[in-house]
Every structure is written in structure tokens, then in C-alpha cells.
Design an enzyme around this catalytic site. Structure first.
Site, PDB file in Angstrom:
ATOM      1  N   HIS A 116       0.832  -1.202   0.000  1.00 55.25           N
ATOM      2  CA  HIS A 116       0.000   0.000   0.000  1.00 55.25           C
ATOM      3  C   HIS A 116       0.867   1.253   0.000  1.00 55.25           C
ATOM      4  O   HIS A 116       1.602   1.513   0.955  1.00 55.25           O
ATOM      5  CB  HIS A 116      -0.883  -0.033   1.251  1.00 55.25           C
ATOM      6  CG  HIS A 116      -1.900   1.046   1.321  1.00 55.25           C
ATOM      7  ND1 HIS A 116      -2.123   1.779   2.463  1.00 55.25           N
ATOM      8  CD2 HIS A 116      -2.775   1.504   0.404  1.00 55.25           C
ATOM      9  CE1 HIS A 116      -3.093   2.632   2.258  1.00 55.25           C
ATOM     10  NE2 HIS A 116      -3.519   2.503   1.015  1.00 55.25           N
TER      11      HIS A 116
ATOM     12  N   GLU B 246       0.344  -0.522  -4.793  1.00 58.53           N
ATOM     13  CA  GLU B 246      -0.743   0.412  -5.042  1.00 58.53           C
ATOM     14  C   GLU B 246      -0.207   1.809  -4.805  1.00 58.53           C
ATOM     15  O   GLU B 246       0.535   2.041  -3.846  1.00 58.53           O
ATOM     16  CB  GLU B 246      -1.905   0.110  -4.101  1.00 58.53           C
ATOM     17  CG  GLU B 246      -3.118   1.007  -4.270  1.00 58.53           C
ATOM     18  CD  GLU B 246      -3.096   2.250  -3.388  1.00 58.53           C
ATOM     19  OE1 GLU B 246      -4.016   3.070  -3.510  1.00 58.53           O
ATOM     20  OE2 GLU B 246      -2.149   2.422  -2.584  1.00 58.53           O
TER      21      GLU B 246
ATOM     22  N   ASP C 249      -0.967   6.369  -5.676  1.00 64.89           N
ATOM     23  CA  ASP C 249      -1.989   7.385  -5.921  1.00 64.89           C
ATOM     24  C   ASP C 249      -1.418   8.498  -6.789  1.00 64.89           C
ATOM     25  O   ASP C 249      -0.330   9.015  -6.496  1.00 64.89           O
ATOM     26  CB  ASP C 249      -2.442   7.992  -4.589  1.00 64.89           C
ATOM     27  CG  ASP C 249      -2.679   6.938  -3.527  1.00 64.89           C
ATOM     28  OD1 ASP C 249      -3.799   6.417  -3.482  1.00 64.89           O
ATOM     29  OD2 ASP C 249      -1.745   6.631  -2.758  1.00 64.89           O
TER      30      ASP C 249
ATOM     31  N   HIS D  85      -0.966  10.752  -1.835  1.00 61.99           N
ATOM     32  CA  HIS D  85      -2.303  10.262  -1.515  1.00 61.99           C
ATOM     33  C   HIS D  85      -3.285  11.364  -1.147  1.00 61.99           C
ATOM     34  O   HIS D  85      -4.350  11.493  -1.755  1.00 61.99           O
ATOM     35  CB  HIS D  85      -2.257   9.241  -0.379  1.00 61.99           C
ATOM     36  CG  HIS D  85      -3.625   8.814   0.065  1.00 61.99           C
ATOM     37  ND1 HIS D  85      -4.290   9.414   1.120  1.00 61.99           N
ATOM     38  CD2 HIS D  85      -4.460   7.868  -0.419  1.00 61.99           C
ATOM     39  CE1 HIS D  85      -5.477   8.847   1.256  1.00 61.99           C
ATOM     40  NE2 HIS D  85      -5.613   7.914   0.348  1.00 61.99           N
TER      41      HIS D  85
ATOM     42  N   GLU E 268      -4.178   4.316  -8.520  1.00 60.27           N
ATOM     43  CA  GLU E 268      -5.405   4.999  -8.120  1.00 60.27           C
ATOM     44  C   GLU E 268      -5.356   6.447  -8.567  1.00 60.27           C
ATOM     45  O   GLU E 268      -4.423   7.184  -8.230  1.00 60.27           O
ATOM     46  CB  GLU E 268      -5.607   4.943  -6.603  1.00 60.27           C
ATOM     47  CG  GLU E 268      -6.869   5.692  -6.176  1.00 60.27           C
ATOM     48  CD  GLU E 268      -7.044   5.807  -4.673  1.00 60.27           C
ATOM     49  OE1 GLU E 268      -7.852   6.669  -4.235  1.00 60.27           O
ATOM     50  OE2 GLU E 268      -6.377   5.060  -3.934  1.00 60.27           O
TER      51      GLU E 268
END
Length: 274
Positions: free
Chosen positions: A40, A69, A71, A84, A137
Site C-alpha cells: 500500500h 498500489e 496514488d 495520496h 489509483e
């Protein structure tokens, strides 16, 4: 009267199907992403010596064999940066939104008081260099179309495996229209979680029930840690990939791997594949 009720029930069932129906991944499309654990925001450390969404965190994740993952959002001058939060306060100590600062200013802000700095998406792609899959994302904001266009252009030149996701179904829908070959996912969580983040009751209800699927037709659902509602369980019955976020120490990792095709984790070291 029973006939009228049957007609009404049938119409409501068709409406539910229209709103909720996901898309299945094409044959082979999900293979690079299934059965993997994803760090993450990279493999960052609890003491923040390797901060989240830093080049060091992404390099460490790739070196350990984890997918990751991350952002992406836009700086004021239109650079695709990896960060993020909408605001800088928590991670950099600077007050203000990310999109209120040019890249030249953002790159001088230390992450979590370390010598690490916010990276450009191009720098992250160069660091990972196709070693492991990426879940990208896209953060929702006032310039969604620009973010989608620029992110897609960068990904088209990237040699590794990647997929995209967003909490915003209009972003997922943009990729459905403009890049249907790219695996796309809808992020979701409980209504209470969305409300805690400041969404309106109506917005929280729509997002938590995946009622934007009629726009996005996501091929995977990335669900948060709260219990699933009936609508999400219904969606999963139609065969999209299932991804969990975010697994943390103390959770039953083996149980998650039995329930989900991918697990996004932080602050522990699970096997990279299952």
C-alpha cells in the site's frame, strides 16, 4: 394487484441490474494481477523512515516481489505526481492542497520529515521498471479529465503490468471509454467510512453501493475493511475480480487470500504471491 406488484418488482430488479452490473475481465486480462499482494503506497515503514508513496518505498516493494498500489494527482502546473492526500499537511507539514503548488515547490517538501520527496509518476515508473504489477489509483479533483489523459499517456509508454482504479466512478468510466483494454476497478467502502471522509449522505450511499457501475462497468471491486453491504455482494456475484484494502497486522491474512484475488497490505510482510 399481485400482477402490478410483480411488474413493479421486475422493473426494480432490472433497474438494480442496470445500475450495479459490473464487467468481467477479458480472458487473460486479470492474470498478471491475481494471486498477488500489493504494498500500500509502496513498502513504507511504520516509523516513517521510508515514507509512503516515496521512490524508496516503491523500490523496496519491487525488490521484495510485491506489487504495489499508488496514488496519482496533478500539481498546479499539470505534472502528474504521486501523493495520496488532497492536502499536504499530514505528510509534509505544509498547509494547503497539492494542486495549489507547482511541481518545483512540491519537490522541495520533505515527506514525513525525512530526506525523501514527493515523486513524479514518471520517476516511479522508472524506479519500478516493470518488475512487479502496479495498481494506479487516480484521485478525484477539479481536473479529472486532464489527470486521466496525462496518466494514460504515461502508462501507454510503460512496459510493465498495470491497472487503474478510483473511488470516482466517472474516472473509471473515462477509462472504460478511452482505454477499454486496461483493467479498471471501482474502489468502495462502507457508507459510514465515506461519511467520515466528508461525503454527503447521498454520495456516501451511492459510492458504498457501487451505484456508479452503470457508468464505469468496473472489472474489479476494491473493497475496504468494513463489512460488505448486500449491493456489493450482489455485484461480486457477477464475477469481477475482488481486491481487498488495506490489510494490516492482526488481520487474518490467510482468510483474505481465500476471499480475494488481490490483497493490498501495509506494515507486515506477507508472501508476495498466493
Amino acid at each position: 394487484m399481485p400482477i402490478v406488484l410483480l411488474i413493479v418488482a421486475g422493473v426494480l430488479a432490472l433497474l438494480a441490474l442496470f445500475l450495479l452490473l459490473p464487467a468481467r475481465p477479458a480472458p487473460g486480462q486479470a492474470a498478471p494481477f491475481a494471486g498477488r499482494c500489493y504494498a500500500h503506497r509502496g513498502l513504507h515503514s511504520p516509523d516513517k523512515s521510508i515514507p509512503e508513496n516515496s521512490l524508496a518505498a516503491f523500490d523496496a516493494a519491487a525488490a521484495a516481489g510485491y506489487g504495489m498500489e499508488l496514488d496519482v494527482q496533478l500539481s498546479k502546473d499539470g505534472q502528474v505526481v504521486v501523493f495520496h492526500d488532497d492536502t499536504l499537511d499530514r505528510v509534509t507539514g505544509v498547509h494547503g492542497r497539492v494542486d495549489a503548488f507547482d511541481w518545483a515547490e512540491l519537490k522541495e517538501m520533505p515527506l514525513c520529515g525525512t530526506g525523501h520527496h514527493m515523486p513524479l509518476f514518471t520517476e516511479v515508473l522508472a524506479t519500478v521498471a516493470g518488475r512487479t504489477p502496479l495498481i494506479v489509483e487516480l484521485k478525484s479533483g477539479p481536473r479529472n479529465k486532464e489527470l486521466c489523459q496525462k496518466t494514460l499517456a504515461l502508462l501507454r509508454n510503460y512496459p510493465g503490468d498495470f491497472c487503474v482504479e478510483s473511488f470516482d466512478p466517472t474516472i473509471v468510466a473515462w477509462f472504460r471509454r478511452n482505454a477499454p483494454d486496461i483493467l479498471r476497478g471501482q474502489l468502495s467502502d462502507s457508507c459510514a467510512s465515506f461519511r467520515k471522509d466528508g461525503d454527503s449522505l447521498l454520495g456516501a450511499f451511492v459510492l458504498s453501493r457501487c451505484l456508479g457501475n452503470f457508468l464505469a462497468r468496473p472489472q474489479f471491486i476494491a473493497w475496504g475493511p468494513d463489512p460488505k453491504n448486500a449491493a456489493v455482494r450482489f455485484v461480486e456475484g457477477f464475477g469481477p475480480m475482488r481486491v481487498f484494502w488495506t490489510a494490516r497486522p492482526g488481520m487474518d491474512h490467510e482468510a483474505l487470500t481465500r476471499q480475494y484475488d488481490g490483497v493490498i497490505f501495509e506494515h507486515y510482510a506477507p508472501p508476495a504471491r498466493y
